[in-house]
Design an enzyme around this catalytic site. Structure first.
Site, PDB file in Angstrom:
ATOM      1  CE1 TYR A 142      -8.596  -3.141   4.419  1.00 57.59           C
ATOM      2  CE2 TYR A 142      -9.127  -3.777   2.604  1.00 57.59           C
ATOM      3  CZ  TYR A 142      -8.401  -4.245   3.653  1.00 57.59           C
ATOM      4  OH  TYR A 142      -6.721  -4.306   3.791  1.00 57.59           O
ATOM      5  NE  ARG A 143      -4.647  -1.492   4.113  1.00 57.81           N
ATOM      6  CZ  ARG A 143      -4.010  -1.960   5.606  1.00 57.81           C
ATOM      7  NH1 ARG A 143      -4.716  -3.284   5.993  1.00 57.81           N
ATOM      8  NH2 ARG A 143      -2.379  -2.507   6.423  1.00 57.81           N
ATOM      9  CG  HIS A 169       3.282  -7.167  -2.227  1.00 50.27           C
ATOM     10  ND1 HIS A 169       2.306  -7.283  -1.134  1.00 50.27           N
ATOM     11  CD2 HIS A 169       3.936  -7.739  -1.687  1.00 50.27           C
ATOM     12  CE1 HIS A 169       2.195  -7.215  -0.024  1.00 50.27           C
ATOM     13  NE2 HIS A 169       3.299  -7.059  -0.216  1.00 50.27           N
ATOM     14  CE1 TYR A 188      -4.059  -2.154   0.020  1.00 53.21           C
ATOM     15  CE2 TYR A 188      -2.676  -3.332   1.896  1.00 53.21           C
ATOM     16  CZ  TYR A 188      -3.952  -3.561   1.784  1.00 53.21           C
ATOM     17  OH  TYR A 188      -4.817  -4.387   1.257  1.00 53.21           O
ATOM     18  CG  ASP A 193      -2.144 -12.371   6.499  1.00 54.73           C
ATOM     19  OD1 ASP A 193      -2.781 -13.762   6.299  1.00 54.73           O
ATOM     20  OD2 ASP A 193      -2.770 -10.836   6.354  1.00 54.73           O
TER      21      ASP A 193
END
Length: 605
Positions: free
Chosen positions: A527-528, A446, A146, A207
């Site tokens: 949502y993000r 990623h 993100y 995670d």
């Protein structure tokens, strides 16, 4: 100091706030080896040109930095003129995104500062207002997928809250609560609770356990116990506003109160929400509720044969999840991740171009301990044995309505099977294994696509088919996982790409932008999201002529009249940046900067 501490190539929690617990050291060192084995990108050497934010002359910027050094101590103010070293999860940068989807130099800090307490954060904010320097707070900078530690506005000064503000201020074993600063990781909170002997309390962990409890919660991250909705489990914030004032929310506004971490609402308007995923304030303390030890737990896993089984499975999950028969965040993962989480390059399975063919994935899955499948469901049942049995019998009866469904016997799985990592996480024990699928490609990075939908089989298949179609179009392997909350479902798609290859970065970016638009047309919003995608995602929430965006801008201008705090975060731009081309959209190109900033001051502090 133990022999492990002396010889470790990975920082330990006993040595550094962002380190690894000693019990996970072997796992961390193996993960590091795997990452560096696949890395072809070499770090730069020597100095690089300093990036100064637009609107500030170079001489004035250095004058400002010198003044801040006098305030905080020169050792706590670092100018970012050295090579950008990406590191890895346990040794991550705080100057930029270690997994860049744009050029390395786009989202990069001019300097990093390290406050020690709320008062020093106030001083930094007042300094930023004086010089009109954009500042960008991070907790620990591990928001990977993100944007990591990168600031949205190039040349911003990053405020690293983690290095010196990493205290666990309180753990209350009677109320099952804690109060923490931004530099407290899930690893640190877990280890501290264990050291105190509080066996009756669990934490909830995502995670990976190295992220900040505060940072993850403010970004509305999730974990995998019944306390998995982290934002719903917080209670009480201390916040430095963009003009330098400090507030405490909820019961914290009452002097001498004893319920700040037990009752989140207090009296009057509930303001906590405006500080999550926003640029309206800097959170310096946060309360969190902890989970009672349920008195027993049992992990389970089911395999389903076909892609199209997803629709029936989600329909079965919905009433079980709403009724709390399925007690924690339900996770349904696609077969390709069974291969990828082994930490090996995709070339071990397929050397051709484009997305890996399905038949190749299934051919290799058949050789795995779990056997061939299309979907795996990872779950956990909590409580005494007789209660667990009652719930597990219901789940088994329902899941077996899908032809070919089979429950995997954990006794048949080796110790390094991914199932055991999910077992630990669902029991509130932080782990590190989730990192490994990034090694699917060289220089593995990623970025996430995270839309929310109702818990319906038709929605799951619509999102799955949409994602598959667009990944095939851009030649990208499709990594879907459905995480089911109480009444909503998140599709988490991780696009794994080679950050050294501009074509691969562009394909990932283009695929994501098309996914965002196509999902929004079907009524699915994220949502993000990643920093690069925030303007586009914010633009999809455009009901009633962008009424929400206009409301957020009013709040921003009222709370941050000089527009210094994290401009552009979540697509919220202050007045002096607006209409100057700072937004990054599908058609704007890949340059993150706009055309200057307004120079006029709007307030005196």
């Amino acid at each position: 100091m133990s022999s492990k501490e002396r010889s470790s190539t990975v920082p330990l929690l006993s040595q550094k706030h962002s380190g690894i617990p000693e019990n996970l050291l072997d796992k961390a060192e193996k993960a590091k080896v795997l990452i560096y084995e696949t890395r072809t990108k070499s770090p730069g050497t020597g100095q690089r040109l300093l990036v100064i934010p637009q609107g500030i002359e170079q001489a004035r910027f250095f004058q400002a930095i010198e003044e801040l050094g006098q305030t905080l101590g020169v050792e706590n103010v670092e100018v970012n003129d050295k090579p950008l070293v990406d590191g890895w999860y346990m040794e991550h940068p705080n100057t930029h995104d270690m997994m860049p989807i744009l050029d390395d130099e786009e989202l990069v800090a001019s300097a990093v500062v390290y406050p020690s307490d709320t008062e020093e954060v106030q001083k930094i904010v007042l300094w930023a207002n004086k010089y009109r320097v954009p500042i960008f707070p991070i907790s620990m900078g591990r928001n990977l997928g993100y944007g990591g530690a990168a600031p949205r506005v190039r040349g911003s000064v990053v405020i690293d809250l983690g290095k010196r503000m990493n205290r666990i201020l309180d753990i209350n074993p009677d109320d099952y609560t804690c109060l923490v600063e931004p530099g407290v990781s899930f690893y640190a909170l877990y280890e501290t609770i264990q050291a105190k002997g509080y066996k009756h309390m669990w934490i909830d962990t995502p995670d990976l356990g190295g992220g900040s409890v505060v940072g993850n919660t403010l970004d509305r991250g999730v974990g995998y116990t019944p306390y998995g909705d982290h934002w719903a489990c917080h209670s009480g914030l201390e916040v430095v506003l963009p003009t330098g004032e400090v507030i405490r929310t909820g019961m914290g506004a009452l002097p001498g109160n004893s319920t700040w971490q037990t009752f989140p609402y207090g009296f009057g308007p509930y303001s906590d929400g405006i500080f999550s995923q926003s640029n309206f304030g800097i959170v310096t303390k946060m309360g969190m509720t902890l989970m009672p030890n349920p008195g027993g737990y049992e992990s389970f896993m089911y395999a389903f044969e076909k892609d199209e089984d997803l629709e029936a499975l989600i329909e079965i999950i919905r009433p079980l999840r709403i009724g709390s028969i399925l007690e924690n965040v339900a996770q349904v993962r696609h077969v390709i991740q069974t291969l990828a989480v082994k930490g090996r390059l995709r070339t071990n399975y397929f050397t051709g171009d484009g997305a890996i063919p399905e038949e190749i994935v299934h051919e290799h899955a058949r050789k795995m301990p779990v056997g061939d499948h299309s979907w795996l469901y990872y779950g956990m049942s909590y409580g005494p044995e007789h209660i667990r049995k009652y719930k597990l019998d219901i789940i088994d009866k329902e899941f077996r309505k899908i032809p070919g469904a089979r429950r995997i016997d954990p006794k048949t799985l080796p110790e390094d099977e991914y199932f055991w990592s999910r077992d630990r996480i669902a029991a509130g024990v932080p782990d590190l294994v989730e990192l490994l699928w990034v090694n699917w490609v060289p220089n593995g990075s990623h970025v996430a696509f995270s839309p929310v939908s109702p818990i319906r089989g038709t929605d799951a298949m619509k999102l799955f088919n949409m994602g598959k179609r667009l990944h095939d179009k851009y030649g990208i392997d499709f990594f879907p996982a459905f995480c089911v909350g109480l009444r909503e479902m998140h599709l988490i798609v991780e696009i794994v790409f080679d950050k050294k290859d501009p074509k691969k970065r562009k394909a990932a970016n283009d695929c994501l932008r098309e996914l965002i638009d196509d999902a929004a047309k079907e009524g699915y919003g994220e949502y993000r999201t990643h920093l690069v995608l925030m303007d586009q995602v914010a633009g999809t929430y455009g009901w009633n002529d962008n009424a929400l965006k206009k409301f957020n801008e009013k709040l921003k201008d009222a709370l941050d009249p000089n527009g210094i705090l994290a401009p552009g975060k979540s697509g919220i731009w202050p007045a002096r940046y607006r209409k100057r081309g700072w937004e990054l959209t599908k058609t704007s190109g890949n340059r993150s900067e706009g055309n200057g900033v307004a120079s006029s001051a709007t307030t005196k502090l």
